[in-house]
Design a protein around this motif. Structure first.
Motif, PDB file in Angstrom:
ATOM      1  N   ALA A   3       1.023  -1.303  -0.080  1.00 32.47           N
ATOM      2  CA  ALA A   3      -0.234  -0.366   0.176  1.00 32.47           C
ATOM      3  C   ALA A   3       0.989   1.802   0.167  1.00 32.47           C
ATOM      4  CB  ALA A   3      -1.262   0.130   1.486  1.00 32.47           C
ATOM      5  N   VAL A 118      -4.814  -0.123  -5.466  1.00 30.35           N
ATOM      6  CA  VAL A 118      -3.664   0.932  -4.747  1.00 30.35           C
ATOM      7  C   VAL A 118      -4.063   2.129  -4.919  1.00 30.35           C
ATOM      8  CG1 VAL A 118      -1.818   1.977  -3.726  1.00 30.35           C
ATOM      9  CG2 VAL A 118      -2.827  -0.685  -3.562  1.00 30.35           C
ATOM     10  N   LEU A 181      -9.649  -0.054   1.814  1.00 31.06           N
ATOM     11  CA  LEU A 181      -8.063  -0.586   0.786  1.00 31.06           C
ATOM     12  C   LEU A 181      -7.885  -1.780   1.586  1.00 31.06           C
ATOM     13  CD1 LEU A 181      -5.194  -0.277  -0.758  1.00 31.06           C
ATOM     14  CD2 LEU A 181      -4.808   0.665   1.707  1.00 31.06           C
TER      15      LEU A 181
END
Length: 579
Positions: A3, A118, A181
């Motif tokens: 990430a 992402v 996420l």
């Protein structure tokens, strides 16, 4: 994909995956153009062999590659040229098939999809220009938190390790988009990427099922954003101690919190119902619980929750018989070996003369079996039922237990109370330690006025940010302001707003519980209110709009806007001249 990677990494990933097919296409195109310039064309009018220039060859293969097919230019090709073009067409078809196959394979590649997700998540977080909460974990508790925040008008950014749960979030009908996420919230880079250090982040909520991950979130929040409130769930004593030693402000252990609720219900049932009413989830209705009786209790399941409940009952001087599959050698308690789902263990524990039973195992089916069997043996039992999964709510609602312990709801209630209304926490502390008569009087007053639906609870600070119109008036020392003066609706007859002040905090003074209507309001005061959502919006309009404030105080509807103010001033000047 990590990430913490930059969005440009997606471009590099695409280039790496498409490098071989792109090289093949370039080589085929270059060879085709070069060959077409070398192959002899037809004779011109003077009998000389014509050849295509690089420009015309490039132009021809460019529109041929896109299947437009304008024809042969700038003249009709010779047989040799047509043979070469035919060969090049088949070569380009092979090249494009190879390229498209690679593209389709890349679009199904998990790493590429993660990179795109992402990058999209990064853009969503960067574009947020309003306050939001960072929610780590979208399980049952996280879902309740996000739903409540959405109903209250707050945004949330979610980090969840389970891809299926992230997909479930995207299917929810929230009024505002909630960026999500799929990543490990325990990594500091992930938290930074999700907006932990953003100036719009208002708090961090760690709700994962892993205590170690929640501890990592607490440490990262304490070091990277020490000014932010961090609320962390913890179910083990050592994790709680570790978080506390690191300075975590709010640690929520659902088992200990329910133990406090049970102790409060035994000590002051009215205070317990008042606490539930004030901290309930928006849009729900609180049901007034039957008061726990005093006498002998039976507890099934001596795990983390069972230990907390045993301590709560014993602190209230209530005898407890414990049923467990592997009872320890502890002579201080009465033990029965079993699981409580059968009648033998319940009878051995004395269920016939007990007043209450606690089903505290980690299995919802076993807990329901325990209380159903116990009720058959003793219909008058007061039942405390642990519900581990929110998905089983229909079964638990059908049984209608006296107390239902749902860890996800307990954590959600505490988080919302602390984050959205900071003044509620000190008021609830007062409620927990208050006299039962005082709590009952206040509960009857508030529920009689607002009903048992969960009310709006909000706090206001008399400063330039939250109450600019009142702040400017008090700064000019125009007049003294009473609490009753503010609590009027901006309507024709200025009716009283359906709300009640619960707490007033003033620097240098002790907290004032239930301030009266004649209480003077000063700069810097912080006031906790409870009431209807309409009252909250009307009060906010009064606090922000100077014309609304003047109407609420005087009943005079003054003009607003430069043009109307100028016309009103001219009219007043003419009237003064006539006088």
């Amino acid at each position: 994909m990590d990430a913490g990677s930059t969005p440009t990494s997606t471009i590099f990933l695409v280039l790496r995956r498409l490098r071989p097919p792109l090289i093949v296409l370039i080589v085929i195109f270059a060879v085709s153009v070069l060959g077409l310039t070398l192959v002899p064309g037809p004779l011109d009018a003077n009998g000389a062999i014509q050849r295509l220039s690089f420009f015309h060859a490039t132009y021809f293969f460019s529109y041929t590659a896109t299947t437009i097919g304008f024809g042969e230019i700038p003249y009709a090709f010779s047989e040799q040229q047509r043979l070469w073009v035919t060969l090049c067409i088949y070569l380009s078809v092979i090249g494009w098939a190879y390229t498209l196959g690679t593209v389709f394979a890349m679009l199904q590649d998990k790493n590429f999809l993660n990179a795109v997700a992402v990058q999209r998540f990064s853009r969503q977080v960067r574009r947020l220009r309003e306050h939001f909460f960072l929610v780590c974990g979208y399980g049952e508790t996280g879902r309740l938190i996000c739903k409540a925040l959405d109903e209250l008008g707050y945004r949330a950014v979610v980090i969840e390790l389970d891809e299926a749960k992230v997909g479930d979030l995207e299917l929810q009908s929230y009024s505002a988009d909630m960026p999500a996420l799929c990543a490990d919230a325990g990594k500091p880079d992930t938290l930074i990427f999700a907006g932990l250090t953003s100036r719009y982040c208002r708090g961090v909520i760690a709700l994962t099922n892993d205590d170690n991950t929640n501890l990592a979130v607490a440490i990262a929040a304490r070091l990277l954003a020490p000014a932010l409130p961090a609320l962390c769930r913890a179910e083990h004593t050592d994790t709680v101690a570790n978080m506390a030693s690191f300075g975590t402000r709010h640690i929520i252990n659902p088992f200990e919190k329910f133990g406090e609720y049970m102790a409060l219900a035994l000590h002051s049932p009215a205070a317990y119902n008042l606490l539930l009413w004030l901290t309930g989830l928006p849009g729900t209705t609180i049901t007034r619980h039957r008061e726990p009786p005093r006498g002998k209790w039976v507890l099934c399941g001596y795990g983390s929750f069972g230990k907390v409940m045993t301590e709560a009952l014993e602190n209230a001087d209530l005898p407890v018989s414990i049923i467990d599959r592997a009872p320890p050698a502890d002579p201080t308690h009465t033990w029965v070996k079993g699981d409580g789902t059968g009648t033998e263990a319940l009878r051995a524990a004395g269920i016939a003369d007990a007043v209450g039973i606690v089903a505290a195992t980690g299995n919802d089916v076993n807990n329901l079996s325990i209380v159903v069997t116990a009720r058959e043996l003793n219909p008058r039992l007061f039942t405390v039922l642990r519900q581990n999964q929110v998905a089983n709510r229909a079964l638990f609602d059908a049984f209608e237990s006296d107390f239902a312990m749902v860890p996800s709801e307990i954590v959600a209630h505490e988080c919302l109370a602390i984050l959205t209304t900071p003044l509620l926490a000190p008021f609830l502390d007062t409620v927990r330690h208050a006299d039962g008569t005082w709590a009952k009087t206040l509960l009857d007053e508030l529920t009689g006025r607002f009903g048992w639906d969960v009310p709006a609870v909000w706090s206001v600070a008399i400063n330039l940010a939250q109450a600019p119109s009142v702040y400017r008036m008090l700064m000019r020392h125009e007049q003294k302001l009473r609490l009753a003066d503010l609590l009027r609706a901006p309507e024709t007859d200025r009716p009283e707003l359906p709300c009640r002040a619960l707490l007033l905090l003033r620097e240098g003074d002790p907290p004032r519980l239930l301030p009266e209507d004649e209480q003077e309001v000063r700069l810097g005061d912080q006031i906790l209110f409870v009431g209807s959502e309409r009252a909250r919006k009307d009060l906010a309009l009064t606090l922000f709009n100077g014309h609304t404030l003047k109407f609420v105080l005087t009943g005079q509807d003054s003009p607003s806007g430069l043009v109307w103010e100028w016309l009103a001033a001219r009219r007043q000047a003419r009237e003064a001249a006539r006088i």
